[in-house]
Motif scaffolding. Sequence first.
Motif, PDB file in Angstrom:
ATOM      1  N   PRO A 125       0.781  -1.245   0.000  1.00  0.00           N
ATOM      2  CA  PRO A 125       0.000   0.000   0.000  1.00  0.00           C
ATOM      3  C   PRO A 125       0.813   1.296   0.000  1.00  0.00           C
ATOM      4  CG  PRO A 125      -1.070  -1.608   1.392  1.00  0.00           C
ATOM      5  CD  PRO A 125       0.240  -2.201   0.996  1.00  0.00           C
ATOM      6  N   PRO A 126       1.936   1.393   0.732  1.00  0.00           N
ATOM      7  CA  PRO A 126       2.681   2.647   0.658  1.00  0.00           C
ATOM      8  C   PRO A 126       3.041   3.056  -0.764  1.00  0.00           C
ATOM      9  CG  PRO A 126       3.496   1.333   2.474  1.00  0.00           C
ATOM     10  CD  PRO A 126       2.528   0.455   1.713  1.00  0.00           C
ATOM     11  N   LEU A 127       3.435   2.087  -1.570  1.00  0.00           N
ATOM     12  CA  LEU A 127       3.813   2.375  -2.952  1.00  0.00           C
ATOM     13  C   LEU A 127       2.594   2.528  -3.854  1.00  0.00           C
ATOM     14  CD1 LEU A 127       6.724  -0.086  -2.802  1.00  0.00           C
ATOM     15  CD2 LEU A 127       7.025   2.243  -3.639  1.00  0.00           C
ATOM     16  N   ALA A 128       1.549   1.757  -3.583  1.00  0.00           N
ATOM     17  CA  ALA A 128       0.347   1.827  -4.424  1.00  0.00           C
ATOM     18  C   ALA A 128      -0.384   3.158  -4.273  1.00  0.00           C
ATOM     19  CB  ALA A 128      -0.592   0.672  -4.089  1.00  0.00           C
ATOM     20  N   PHE A 129      -0.159   3.852  -3.149  1.00  0.00           N
ATOM     21  CA  PHE A 129      -0.839   5.125  -2.918  1.00  0.00           C
ATOM     22  C   PHE A 129       0.099   6.333  -2.848  1.00  0.00           C
ATOM     23  CE2 PHE A 129      -3.866   2.010  -1.271  1.00  0.00           C
ATOM     24  CZ  PHE A 129      -5.052   2.449  -1.839  1.00  0.00           C
ATOM     25  N   HIS A 130       1.402   6.093  -2.594  1.00  0.00           N
ATOM     26  CA  HIS A 130       2.303   7.231  -2.343  1.00  0.00           C
ATOM     27  C   HIS A 130       3.646   7.074  -3.057  1.00  0.00           C
ATOM     28  CE1 HIS A 130      -0.443   8.554   0.850  1.00  0.00           C
ATOM     29  NE2 HIS A 130      -0.498   7.288   1.205  1.00  0.00           N
ATOM     30  N   TYR A 131       3.667   6.390  -4.176  1.00  0.00           N
ATOM     31  CA  TYR A 131       4.921   6.099  -4.880  1.00  0.00           C
ATOM     32  C   TYR A 131       5.726   7.363  -5.171  1.00  0.00           C
ATOM     33  CZ  TYR A 131       8.097   4.163  -8.421  1.00  0.00           C
ATOM     34  OH  TYR A 131       9.218   3.785  -9.131  1.00  0.00           O
ATOM     35  N   GLU A 132       5.077   8.337  -5.769  1.00  0.00           N
ATOM     36  CA  GLU A 132       5.794   9.535  -6.221  1.00  0.00           C
ATOM     37  C   GLU A 132       6.457  10.264  -5.052  1.00  0.00           C
ATOM     38  OE1 GLU A 132       5.121  13.059  -9.494  1.00  0.00           O
ATOM     39  OE2 GLU A 132       3.368  12.305  -8.413  1.00  0.00           O
ATOM     40  N   GLU A 133       5.731  10.397  -3.945  1.00  0.00           N
ATOM     41  CA  GLU A 133       6.262  11.100  -2.775  1.00  0.00           C
ATOM     42  C   GLU A 133       7.437  10.347  -2.166  1.00  0.00           C
ATOM     43  OE1 GLU A 133       4.668  12.864   1.518  1.00  0.00           O
ATOM     44  OE2 GLU A 133       3.339  11.626   0.281  1.00  0.00           O
ATOM     45  N   ILE A 134       7.282   9.025  -2.021  1.00  0.00           N
ATOM     46  CA  ILE A 134       8.333   8.236  -1.384  1.00  0.00           C
ATOM     47  C   ILE A 134       9.595   8.191  -2.241  1.00  0.00           C
ATOM     48  CG2 ILE A 134       8.975   5.903  -0.685  1.00  0.00           C
ATOM     49  CD1 ILE A 134       6.028   5.469   0.120  1.00  0.00           C
ATOM     50  N   ILE A 135       9.437   7.865  -3.517  1.00  0.00           N
ATOM     51  CA  ILE A 135      10.606   7.746  -4.393  1.00  0.00           C
ATOM     52  C   ILE A 135      11.274   9.103  -4.571  1.00  0.00           C
ATOM     53  CG2 ILE A 135      11.410   7.100  -6.698  1.00  0.00           C
ATOM     54  CD1 ILE A 135      10.606   4.754  -4.862  1.00  0.00           C
ATOM     55  N   GLY A 136      10.465  10.159  -4.628  1.00  0.00           N
ATOM     56  CA  GLY A 136      11.031  11.506  -4.721  1.00  0.00           C
ATOM     57  C   GLY A 136      11.902  11.837  -3.519  1.00  0.00           C
ATOM     58  N   GLU A 137      11.424  11.471  -2.328  1.00  0.00           N
ATOM     59  CA  GLU A 137      12.190  11.716  -1.102  1.00  0.00           C
ATOM     60  C   GLU A 137      13.495  10.925  -1.113  1.00  0.00           C
ATOM     61  OE1 GLU A 137      12.854  13.712   2.373  1.00  0.00           O
ATOM     62  OE2 GLU A 137      10.958  13.892   1.255  1.00  0.00           O
ATOM     63  N   ALA A 138      13.421   9.661  -1.512  1.00  0.00           N
ATOM     64  CA  ALA A 138      14.617   8.816  -1.557  1.00  0.00           C
ATOM     65  C   ALA A 138      15.639   9.381  -2.549  1.00  0.00           C
ATOM     66  CB  ALA A 138      14.236   7.386  -1.938  1.00  0.00           C
ATOM     67  N   GLU A 139      15.178   9.807  -3.703  1.00  0.00           N
ATOM     68  CA  GLU A 139      16.094  10.339  -4.718  1.00  0.00           C
ATOM     69  C   GLU A 139      16.728  11.647  -4.266  1.00  0.00           C
ATOM     70  OE1 GLU A 139      13.694  10.467  -8.239  1.00  0.00           O
ATOM     71  OE2 GLU A 139      14.022   8.328  -8.689  1.00  0.00           O
ATOM     72  N   ARG A 140      15.944  12.515  -3.629  1.00  0.00           N
ATOM     73  CA  ARG A 140      16.500  13.782  -3.140  1.00  0.00           C
ATOM     74  C   ARG A 140      17.608  13.548  -2.115  1.00  0.00           C
ATOM     75  NH1 ARG A 140      11.175  15.402  -3.608  1.00  0.00           N
ATOM     76  NH2 ARG A 140      10.664  14.871  -1.441  1.00  0.00           N
ATOM     77  N   ARG A 141      17.464  12.482  -1.344  1.00  0.00           N
ATOM     78  CA  ARG A 141      18.435  12.207  -0.288  1.00  0.00           C
ATOM     79  C   ARG A 141      19.517  11.231  -0.721  1.00  0.00           C
ATOM     80  NH1 ARG A 141      16.764  14.445   4.449  1.00  0.00           N
ATOM     81  NH2 ARG A 141      14.665  15.311   4.367  1.00  0.00           N
ATOM     82  N   GLY A 142      19.414  10.734  -1.940  1.00  0.00           N
ATOM     83  CA  GLY A 142      20.413   9.804  -2.444  1.00  0.00           C
ATOM     84  C   GLY A 142      20.448   8.491  -1.688  1.00  0.00           C
ATOM     85  N   LEU A 143      19.249   8.024  -1.256  1.00  0.00           N
ATOM     86  CA  LEU A 143      19.157   6.809  -0.459  1.00  0.00           C
ATOM     87  C   LEU A 143      18.406   5.709  -1.205  1.00  0.00           C
ATOM     88  CD1 LEU A 143      18.263   8.427   2.964  1.00  0.00           C
ATOM     89  CD2 LEU A 143      20.340   7.105   2.493  1.00  0.00           C
ATOM     90  N   PRO A 144      18.791   4.462  -1.016  1.00  0.00           N
ATOM     91  CA  PRO A 144      18.045   3.363  -1.633  1.00  0.00           C
ATOM     92  C   PRO A 144      16.661   3.214  -0.999  1.00  0.00           C
ATOM     93  CG  PRO A 144      20.245   2.653  -0.970  1.00  0.00           C
ATOM     94  CD  PRO A 144      20.019   3.985  -0.334  1.00  0.00           C
ATOM     95  N   TYR A 145      15.648   3.052  -1.855  1.00  0.00           N
ATOM     96  CA  TYR A 145      14.312   2.637  -1.416  1.00  0.00           C
ATOM     97  C   TYR A 145      13.941   1.492  -2.339  1.00  0.00           C
ATOM     98  CZ  TYR A 145       9.468   2.683   0.106  1.00  0.00           C
ATOM     99  OH  TYR A 145       8.250   2.309   0.631  1.00  0.00           O
TER     100      TYR A 145
END
Length: 333
Positions: A125-145
């Motif tokens: 569910p986190p990805l099915a509803f909030h993919y863009e927000e989560i992946i965007g945060e990970a990319e901004r911080r240079g962290l693996p998700y």
Amino acid sequence: MREVKVQLFGFGNVGRAVARVLLEKERFFREKYGVKFKVVSIADTSGTVWLPEGIDLREAILVKENFGKLSSWTNEYEVYSFSPAEAVKEVEADVVIDVTNDRSAYEWHLSALREGKAVVTSNKPPLAFHYEEIIGEAERRGLPYLFEATVMAGTPVIGLLRENLLGDSVKRIKAVLNATTTFILSRMEQGVDFERAIEEAQKLGIAERDPSGDVLGIDAGYKATILHCVAFKPITFDEIAVKGIAEVTVDEVKRALSKGKRIRLVATVEDENVRVAPEEVSGPLAVSSNENVALIESDLLGELLIKGAGAGLKETASGVVSDLVKASLRLVE
């Protein structure tokens, strides 16, 4: 030797399967990747066990399996009543693993990323509803998700789309992504009615006590949404069309068989168009048992078939641990 500190959220069947892999293959990870994993906290619904020096996973498994909850482990370890968000802030770790079914987990996934931690998850569910927000945060911080185990368990369809087919434009994905419905439909092919087939699946541990997420197509819909996010662009589960197998009859299943076909719950993923519904299929999509399959069509490679176990504890642990290794190696770089 690089030591990687791990927080594990969820210590049900999958969480314990992950712990067993970390125990049994400890030497393998050291010798092949130069990585030693140290689980510093484990959380179940009863509380969080936290030991900065590292938790004895064998004991943790024994406590959980004998007493049903980690909070029974009071002689050896202090058990904290942290919320997941509090735990990711309090506990010093490199990687957070989420193998829960917590629908609101995206909030503490974001917190973990903001704390500088990589995240590995099988939670859909986190990805099915909030993919863009989560992946965007990970990319901004240079962290693996990383989330291989959200779709097709350990069969690496996410890695294939996210890391390998980078020069290809995907045209369409046709996939069977839910093993529970495949089992039910397979039993209906043998003349067992829908309700009885569900009962059999529950007795075998293939279906949950509440099977609605599977039979209504929700689980397959989550997975199809994630595939669209990876192959095309971010969308949410609310934007797709889902129909489950609840209305499929034994007569319809037998009729399909008489034509050399089988009814399966099929996800069709195209750019800005995702639908999940029962379809009559033949060939590679006519899977059985706990197999999942995805037929990926792209402009350069043409048709690519990826098939493997879509359920099972070892199989799901394979996807989770593979992502843990990936995340750890990226953090070392």
